[in-house]
Write an enzyme that holds these catalytic residues in place. Structure first.
Site, PDB file in Angstrom:
ATOM      1  N   GLU A   1      10.045   1.705  10.687  1.00  0.00           N
ATOM      2  CA  GLU A   1      10.894   2.689  10.389  1.00  0.00           C
ATOM      3  C   GLU A   1      10.440   4.100  10.668  1.00  0.00           C
ATOM      4  O   GLU A   1       9.521   4.360   9.713  1.00  0.00           O
ATOM      5  CB  GLU A   1      11.508   2.557   9.202  1.00  0.00           C
ATOM      6  CG  GLU A   1      12.811   3.313   8.640  1.00  0.00           C
ATOM      7  CD  GLU A   1      13.771   3.515   9.610  1.00  0.00           C
ATOM      8  OE1 GLU A   1      14.066   2.191  10.082  1.00  0.00           O
ATOM      9  OE2 GLU A   1      14.047   4.295  10.089  1.00  0.00           O
TER      10      GLU A   1
ATOM     11  N   GLY B   1       7.120   5.306   8.292  1.00  0.00           N
ATOM     12  CA  GLY B   1       6.313   6.338   8.564  1.00  0.00           C
ATOM     13  C   GLY B   1       6.387   6.952   9.925  1.00  0.00           C
ATOM     14  O   GLY B   1       7.249   6.996  10.569  1.00  0.00           O
ATOM     15  N   SER B   2       5.268   7.753  10.465  1.00  0.00           N
ATOM     16  CA  SER B   2       5.552   8.607  11.804  1.00  0.00           C
ATOM     17  C   SER B   2       5.519   7.449  13.011  1.00  0.00           C
ATOM     18  O   SER B   2       4.847   6.544  12.983  1.00  0.00           O
ATOM     19  CB  SER B   2       4.243   9.589  11.926  1.00  0.00           C
ATOM     20  OG  SER B   2       3.078   8.919  12.266  1.00  0.00           O
TER      21      SER B   2
ATOM     22  N   CYS C   1      13.224  11.391   6.941  1.00  0.00           N
ATOM     23  CA  CYS C   1      13.287  11.083   8.441  1.00  0.00           C
ATOM     24  C   CYS C   1      14.711  11.304   9.034  1.00  0.00           C
ATOM     25  O   CYS C   1      15.065  11.582  10.084  1.00  0.00           O
ATOM     26  CB  CYS C   1      12.862   9.384   8.850  1.00  0.00           C
ATOM     27  SG  CYS C   1      12.409   8.724   7.338  1.00  0.00           S
TER      28      CYS C   1
ATOM     29  N   LYS D   1       0.863  -1.192   0.039  1.00  0.00           N
ATOM     30  CA  LYS D   1      -0.124   0.017  -0.055  1.00  0.00           C
ATOM     31  C   LYS D   1       0.947   1.216   0.158  1.00  0.00           C
ATOM     32  O   LYS D   1       1.355   1.644   0.926  1.00  0.00           O
ATOM     33  CB  LYS D   1      -0.906   0.078   1.294  1.00  0.00           C
ATOM     34  CG  LYS D   1      -1.742   1.099   1.268  1.00  0.00           C
ATOM     35  CD  LYS D   1      -2.185   1.645   2.407  1.00  0.00           C
ATOM     36  CE  LYS D   1      -1.624   2.903   3.073  1.00  0.00           C
ATOM     37  NZ  LYS D   1      -1.766   4.190   2.221  1.00  0.00           N
TER      38      LYS D   1
ATOM     39  N   GLU E   1       9.468  16.173  15.573  1.00  0.00           N
ATOM     40  CA  GLU E   1       9.915  16.044  14.401  1.00  0.00           C
ATOM     41  C   GLU E   1       9.059  17.250  13.540  1.00  0.00           C
ATOM     42  O   GLU E   1       7.694  16.697  13.583  1.00  0.00           O
ATOM     43  CB  GLU E   1       9.484  14.720  13.814  1.00  0.00           C
ATOM     44  CG  GLU E   1      10.150  14.380  12.372  1.00  0.00           C
ATOM     45  CD  GLU E   1       9.992  13.003  11.872  1.00  0.00           C
ATOM     46  OE1 GLU E   1       9.114  12.349  12.131  1.00  0.00           O
ATOM     47  OE2 GLU E   1      10.868  12.526  11.059  1.00  0.00           O
TER      48      GLU E   1
ATOM     49  N   GLY F   1       3.329   4.417  13.731  1.00  0.00           N
ATOM     50  CA  GLY F   1       3.987   2.951  13.924  1.00  0.00           C
ATOM     51  C   GLY F   1       3.624   2.340  15.069  1.00  0.00           C
ATOM     52  O   GLY F   1       3.685   1.136  15.302  1.00  0.00           O
TER      53      GLY F   1
HETATM   54  C1  UN1 Z   1      14.519   9.079   4.895  1.00  0.00           C
HETATM   55  O1  UN1 Z   1      15.241   9.824   5.354  1.00  0.00           O
HETATM   56  O2  UN1 Z   1      13.559   9.148   4.837  1.00  0.00           O
HETATM   57  O3  UN1 Z   1      20.063   8.337   3.696  1.00  0.00           O
HETATM   58  C2  UN1 Z   1      15.060   8.099   3.861  1.00  0.00           C
HETATM   59  C3  UN1 Z   1      19.103   8.971   2.964  1.00  0.00           C
HETATM   60  C4  UN1 Z   1      18.523   8.435   1.829  1.00  0.00           C
HETATM   61  C5  UN1 Z   1      17.196   7.738   2.357  1.00  0.00           C
HETATM   62  C6  UN1 Z   1      16.438   8.616   3.408  1.00  0.00           C
HETATM   63  N1  UN1 Z   1      19.123   7.407   1.193  1.00  0.00           N
HETATM   64  O4  UN1 Z   1      19.228  10.274   3.233  1.00  0.00           O
END
Ligand code: UN1
Length: 497
Positions: free
Chosen positions: A252, A230-231, A286, A177, A387, A235
């Site tokens: 993650e 996601g957040s 993230c 999804k 965040e 999560g």
């Molecule tokens: C993310 O930060 O949501 O390391 C993923 C990085 C990218 C992947 C980031 N290769 O900034």
């Protein structure tokens, strides 16, 4: 105006409409006149069909030799190489980040595809001697079954590839999804998989919202493992939904990543890193560098240079090659960013640049926020702790290396961290003592490569990693196999004592 394409779900090898009979429209966040596509607003019935198709396909796919599965992944990655520019352009239209970054996103899916294709000829386990004579033992990886994936909008194809490629090489089947804001990139990716010969049911795509598609997927009794990015807030729900049935669950989630700048650092290099880490992808990673922790001796020079660079950034439609920063993903995300700016001001942080929505001309058609820098930020402020996921970064003073490390660790999250220093002792202390899953020396907090594990500690994750060989662990179970060829009953721990 070009005709708007209606995209369908992909279930059991067929492109089908949702049982709901409903669709949703997706628009370009840099120009809301541009309709990117119409997508299926799916529901639990669609999820049930997709899971049933994946469950059936698993019976055969798990028996295809892993190197054969890997050859297919290789073909898919090769095809993505050829389609890179088209995929990148459509990704910029649906997600907003600038072309160079969407090219990077597609490249990340290529890299991961190649890496996992290589793993198909390894999938190593341990072979080890027995404590008993005439007995053999080994560990093998087995696929888990149907793998459910819920992916975010900020890396529309890279993150789906991080989940799909290892799942497939291990012999799992997939129901994915994609984020409601970015279904198009995954539609393209799955179409490529179909054209390169993925067997029916091995990969299934269901578009729609978290509540209507994500929830039935993560609670489905035939789904063996869920992988979610996601957040932290969502999560936690995923974790709870999976826990009830002991379903595998890889999470993650958020980050509040710091760059620690020491007084022996190359300040211009640190500023380069800060600008890229904070405002690359409009801060919507993230791993974004959302906290600068700067030694008191260099804070003025660093901050002045950072603000000058932030002010000069060219913000606009990412399809224009001269643009350096695109819009927020949607109106609500833009409003969240603007709210955090107000919170920062009320908390007493000093706004040095930015702080507003960009308006006038073409800006009115998109969700653009200015690159924003706050100074005098202290660890009790919400803008230091929470965040933001947007074009906002903060500068906090530190007195020493120890103080800087404490400030970096003063957060609920633990995804990425960084130090700028020329002193090897400082670098090694920070590497050891800043508690994150990713760490950089003399580089910003973004820029992970696919063959190393990616993920974080504390509220960022739940102990798993994706990408690298570690990514395979999420999608396989260890089976320890003992073969006794002695022809007698041999009791471990007893007969050899
Ligand atoms: C993310 O930060 O949501 O390391 C993923 C990085 C990218 C992947 C980031 N290769 O900034």
């Amino acid at each position: 105006m070009a005709e708007v394409i209606r995209y369908k779900n992909y279930i059991g090898g067929q492109w089908v409409e949702s049982r709901s009979g409903e669709t949703f429209e997706n628009r370009n966040p840099a120009n809301t006149d541009d309709v990117v596509g119409i997508f299926q607003k799916s529901n639990a019935n669609d999820v049930n069909e997709a899971v049933a198709a994946a469950k059936e396909a698993f019976n055969k796919w798990r028996l295809v030799p892993a190197p054969k599965r890997a050859e297919l992944l290789l073909r898919i990655a090769d095809r993505v190489v050829r389609e890179k520019e088209r995929l990148a352009r459509d990704m910029t239209r649906e997600m907003g980040k600038v072309l160079n970054e969407t090219r990077g996103d597609v490249q990340e899916a290529i890299d991961l595809g190649y890496f996992m294709a290589g793993e198909g000829r390894r999938l190593h386990g341990v072979t080890t001697p027995s404590e008993l004579p005439n007995k053999f033992q080994m560990c093998v990886r087995q696929p888990k079954g149907v793998a459910g994936m819920i992916t975010p909008w900020n890396f529309p194809v890279a993150i789906p590839s991080w989940k799909m490629m290892p799942a497939l090489v291990c012999g799992n089947t997939v129901v994915i999804k994609p984020a409601t804001d970015t279904p198009l990139s995954v539609c393209h990716y799955v179409k490529i998989m179909e054209e390169e010969g993925i067997p029916p049911g091995v990969v299934n795509l269901v578009t729609g919202s978290g509540g209507s598609v994500g929830m039935p997927l993560m609670t489905h009794k035939d789904v063996a493992v869920i992988s979610f990015t996601g957040s932290t807030e969502i999560g936690r729900k995923v974790s709870e939904a999976c826990a009830r049935d002991f379903r595998g669950c890889h999470l993650e989630m958020g980050g509040k990543n710091c760059i620690l700048v020491m007084d022996d650092a190359d300040i211009d290099l640190a500023v380069d890193g800060a600008v890229w880490g904070a405002f690359g992808t409009t801060g919507q990673r993230c791993t974004a560098s959302s906290r600068m922790i700067v030694h008191k001796n260099v804070i003025k020079e660093f901050t002045d240079k950072l603000v000058a660079r932030a002010r000069a950034l060219n913000v606009g439609n990412g399809l224009d090659e001269s643009v350096e920063m695109g819009p927020a993903i949607n109106e609500s995300q833009m409003n969240t960013v603007l709210e955090y700016i107000e919170i920062g001001k009320k908390e007493g942080a000093r706004l040095l640049c930015g702080g507003e929505r960009l308006t006038g001309g073409d800006y009115d058609k998109g969700f653009f926020t200015m690159p924003t820098v706050f100074a005098d930020v202290t660890s009790d402020m919400r803008i230091f702790q929470e965040e933001i996921f947007g074009s906002v970064t903060s500068v906090t003073v530190c007195e020493s290396l120890e103080d800087g490390i404490d400030l970096c660790n003063n957060t609920a999250y633990g995804l990425s961290g960084s130090i700028y220093t020329r002193d090897v002792n400082n670098a090694f202390r920070a590497m050891r003592d800043i508690y994150t899953g990713l760490f950089y020396v003399n580089a910003p907090t973004i820029g992970a490569e696919v063959h190393l594990p990616f993920g974080g500690v504390k509220d960022t994750g739940n102990g798993h990693r994706e990408a690298g060989v570690a990514g395979i662990d999420v999608f396989s179970e260890w089976k320890s196999i003992y073969v006794d060829f002695s022809g007698t009953i041999q009791r471990a721990q007893i007969d050899n004592r």
